[in-house]
Design a protein around this motif. Structure first.
Motif, PDB file in Angstrom:
ATOM      1  N   ALA A 137       0.910  -1.140  -0.179  1.00 43.01           N
ATOM      2  CA  ALA A 137      -0.095   0.070  -0.021  1.00 43.01           C
ATOM      3  C   ALA A 137       0.866   1.308  -0.076  1.00 43.01           C
ATOM      4  N   ASP A 138       1.827   1.408   1.050  1.00 49.97           N
ATOM      5  CA  ASP A 138       2.599   2.434   1.088  1.00 49.97           C
ATOM      6  C   ASP A 138       3.795   2.420   2.168  1.00 49.97           C
ATOM      7  N   LEU A 139       4.766   2.442   1.476  1.00 47.27           N
ATOM      8  CA  LEU A 139       6.206   2.110   2.221  1.00 47.27           C
ATOM      9  C   LEU A 139       6.355   3.114   3.289  1.00 47.27           C
ATOM     10  N   THR A 140       5.791   4.201   3.068  1.00 44.77           N
ATOM     11  CA  THR A 140       6.151   5.273   4.498  1.00 44.77           C
ATOM     12  C   THR A 140       5.134   4.763   5.452  1.00 44.77           C
ATOM     13  N   ALA A 141       3.995   4.473   5.208  1.00 42.92           N
ATOM     14  CA  ALA A 141       3.086   4.068   6.387  1.00 42.92           C
ATOM     15  C   ALA A 141       3.714   2.773   6.802  1.00 42.92           C
ATOM     16  N   ALA A 142       4.206   1.589   6.126  1.00 40.52           N
ATOM     17  CA  ALA A 142       4.755   0.494   6.673  1.00 40.52           C
ATOM     18  C   ALA A 142       5.824   0.657   7.625  1.00 40.52           C
ATOM     19  N   ARG A 143       6.855   1.507   6.982  1.00 39.43           N
ATOM     20  CA  ARG A 143       7.963   1.907   7.734  1.00 39.43           C
ATOM     21  C   ARG A 143       7.597   2.558   9.036  1.00 39.43           C
ATOM     22  N   ILE A 144       6.815   3.251   9.226  1.00 39.76           N
ATOM     23  CA  ILE A 144       6.449   3.756  10.439  1.00 39.76           C
ATOM     24  C   ILE A 144       5.619   2.758  11.482  1.00 39.76           C
ATOM     25  N   ILE A 145       4.713   2.136  10.947  1.00 39.21           N
ATOM     26  CA  ILE A 145       3.882   1.132  11.669  1.00 39.21           C
ATOM     27  C   ILE A 145       4.735   0.041  12.195  1.00 39.21           C
ATOM     28  N   GLU A 146       5.610  -0.564  11.391  1.00 37.54           N
ATOM     29  CA  GLU A 146       6.174  -1.798  11.755  1.00 37.54           C
ATOM     30  C   GLU A 146       7.094  -1.769  13.094  1.00 37.54           C
ATOM     31  N   PRO A 147       8.005  -0.599  13.346  1.00 37.04           N
ATOM     32  CA  PRO A 147       8.594  -0.747  14.656  1.00 37.04           C
ATOM     33  C   PRO A 147       7.515  -0.591  15.745  1.00 37.04           C
ATOM     34  N   HIS A 148       6.420   0.251  15.634  1.00 36.80           N
ATOM     35  CA  HIS A 148       5.509   0.251  16.872  1.00 36.80           C
ATOM     36  C   HIS A 148       4.902  -1.051  17.068  1.00 36.80           C
ATOM     37  N   LEU A 149       4.481  -1.869  16.015  1.00 41.68           N
ATOM     38  CA  LEU A 149       4.083  -3.472  16.156  1.00 41.68           C
ATOM     39  C   LEU A 149       5.291  -4.214  16.666  1.00 41.68           C
ATOM     40  N   ASP A 150       6.345  -3.919  16.501  1.00 45.35           N
ATOM     41  CA  ASP A 150       7.622  -4.626  16.822  1.00 45.35           C
ATOM     42  C   ASP A 150       7.777  -4.463  18.365  1.00 45.35           C
ATOM     43  N   ALA A 151       7.706  -3.000  18.733  1.00 49.02           N
ATOM     44  CA  ALA A 151       7.806  -2.761  20.449  1.00 49.02           C
ATOM     45  C   ALA A 151       6.504  -3.379  21.066  1.00 49.02           C
ATOM     46  N   VAL A 152       5.444  -3.579  20.496  1.00 44.01           N
ATOM     47  CA  VAL A 152       4.534  -3.971  21.337  1.00 44.01           C
ATOM     48  C   VAL A 152       4.683  -5.438  21.403  1.00 44.01           C
ATOM     49  N   ALA A 153       5.001  -6.264  20.453  1.00 44.19           N
ATOM     50  CA  ALA A 153       5.581  -7.505  20.578  1.00 44.19           C
ATOM     51  C   ALA A 153       6.519  -7.818  21.684  1.00 44.19           C
ATOM     52  N   ILE A 154       7.516  -7.006  21.467  1.00 43.90           N
ATOM     53  CA  ILE A 154       8.814  -7.130  22.613  1.00 43.90           C
ATOM     54  C   ILE A 154       8.376  -6.945  23.848  1.00 43.90           C
ATOM     55  N   LEU A 155       7.471  -6.097  24.322  1.00 43.67           N
ATOM     56  CA  LEU A 155       6.993  -5.702  25.661  1.00 43.67           C
ATOM     57  C   LEU A 155       6.194  -7.010  25.932  1.00 43.67           C
ATOM     58  N   ASN A 156       5.561  -7.319  25.015  1.00 48.39           N
ATOM     59  CA  ASN A 156       4.753  -8.706  25.586  1.00 48.39           C
ATOM     60  C   ASN A 156       5.432  -9.791  25.511  1.00 48.39           C
ATOM     61  N   GLN A 157       6.464 -10.058  25.159  1.00 43.31           N
ATOM     62  CA  GLN A 157       7.463 -11.194  24.984  1.00 43.31           C
ATOM     63  C   GLN A 157       8.199 -11.075  26.500  1.00 43.31           C
TER      64      GLN A 157
END
Length: 377
Positions: A89-109
């Motif tokens: 869809a849009d690499l700008t959106a993906a580039r911004i969203i992915e680290p947030h999702l990664d951080a959510v996963a890391i905190l859960n782990q």
């Protein structure tokens, strides 16, 4: 306004993508649900609606952080399909969203999901620069950070970040409030044509309070580190799929010669290799496999294979699309031009030959031989 959509994994094996299809299906062993195509299309539309606006994308990131599945919770493949769709869809959106999702996963782990407020937006800053060190020291019952941290994308727009810092016992991950006193941001002029809305920034930290997340070296030793790396590769794959779809339209709308058909065949073969790599990796991730050849390949080896396969595929697609379509799309189609520039820059998060060299060292250390455990089903 937040976007609402459904998420589900899907199979798309039988037919070529229809012109109205925008979600990226990686293929799955399970039968598709009736609304799976619509679900990913809705995600694609949500990213497109943000139109590269950072504030809107961060709002979507917050929503997705509460909606998309976490790795190794039974729906890893669905997560990767969603990331691939964002990349298309849009690499700008993906580039911004992915680290947030990664951080959510890391905190859960780490069992520290409580550090994430509902309105927070997160980055993950783990890069190391030559001669630059961020040091963490204990101060009473807490920790303080001092030093410099390079490659902190959107540090001025985010509320929080997970950052790596050196301690006496090794590298460790810390959660930081980016609005804390003692943090200053430096920004070199961003001259890249790719990802112009996501410039890298440098942080200087002086006596900044931080909360440890996991123990020493936990960040890179956890299996989630590998699955997160595959998530980034899913974004690359999605963007390459969008480039290949433009090549497909080029061939569909005019009578292609034999060379044009060769270009299209190369693009399809490259993307298919990536799809197969994601399918194999998802099986390993969900089974929680161990480190011996009997139990399956190590997560780091799986991630190395997937990322190398996807990088090679994306670079192949970029090459054959440029050769097949000539200069016209690169001269007159802003969306295509931006996608190509974004993807070429984003792919450099992989370190090419050095990444493959590290992968070779892991294969040798595992003593399993090349390709061992490559078909986990």
């Amino acid at each position: 306004m937040p976007h609402s959509f459904r998420t589900t994994s899907a199979i798309d094996e039988a037919n070529a993508e229809a012109p109205t299809t925008r979600g990226v299906h990686l293929g799955a062993a399970a039968a598709p649900t009736p609304d799976s195509r619509a679900s990913l299309n809705e995600l694609h539309a949500a990213a497109r609606d943000c139109r590269g606006e950072v504030e809107s994308i961060l709002g979507l990131a917050r929503e997705l952080g509460g909606r998309l599945p976490l790795p190794q919770q039974g729906r890893t493949f669905e997560l990767w399909e969603s990331l691939a769709t964002l990349g298309a869809a849009d690499l700008t959106a993906a580039r911004i969203i992915e680290p947030h999702l990664d951080a959510v996963a890391i905190l859960n782990q780490a069992g520290q999901a409580g550090l994430q407020a509902a309105d927070s937006t997160w980055g993950v800053f783990a890069a190391q620069g030559p001669g630059q060190q961020l040091l963490a020291t204990q101060a009473g019952s807490g920790w303080r950070l001092d030093g410099d941290k390079p490659w902190c994308s959107l540090a001025g727009d985010l509320s929080n970040a997970l950052v790596t810092a050196r301690t006496d016992l090794g590298m460790r991950l810390f959660a930081v409030d980016l609005r804390s006193p003692g943090i200053s941001i430096s920004q070199r002029p961003w001259t890249a044509l790719g990802l112009p809305s996501v410039p890298s920034q440098g942080l200087s930290l002086v006596n900044v309070p931080a909360v440890p997340v996991g123990g020493p070296d936990w960040y890179v030793q956890r299996p989630g580190f590998s699955w997160g790396g595959i998530g980034v590769a899913a974004i690359w794959h999605g963007a390459a799929t969008a480039v290949a779809r433009r090549l497909y339209d080029h061939c569909r709308l005019r009578k292609p010669d034999q060379i044009a058909l060769w270009h299209l065949g190369c693009a399809d073969q490259a993307l298919w290799a990536g799809r197969c790599a994601f399918q194999a990796a998802a099986v390993v991730a969900e089974r929680g496999r161990g480190t011996s050849d009997d139990d399956g390949p190590q997560p780091a080896i799986v991630a190395g294979r997937v990322r190398a396969t996807v990088v090679a595929a994306a670079e192949k697609v970029l090459s054959v699309a440029a050769h097949g379509m000539g200069p016209e799309p690169l001269a007159f189609e802003p969306e295509h031009v931006q996608r190509v520039a974004d993807l070429e820059l984003y792919l450099r998060q992989d370190h090419g030959e050095r990444s493959l060299s590290s992968h070779g060292a892991a294969i040798l250390a595992a003593a399993t031989g090349p390709g061992a455990g490559a078909a986990p089903w």
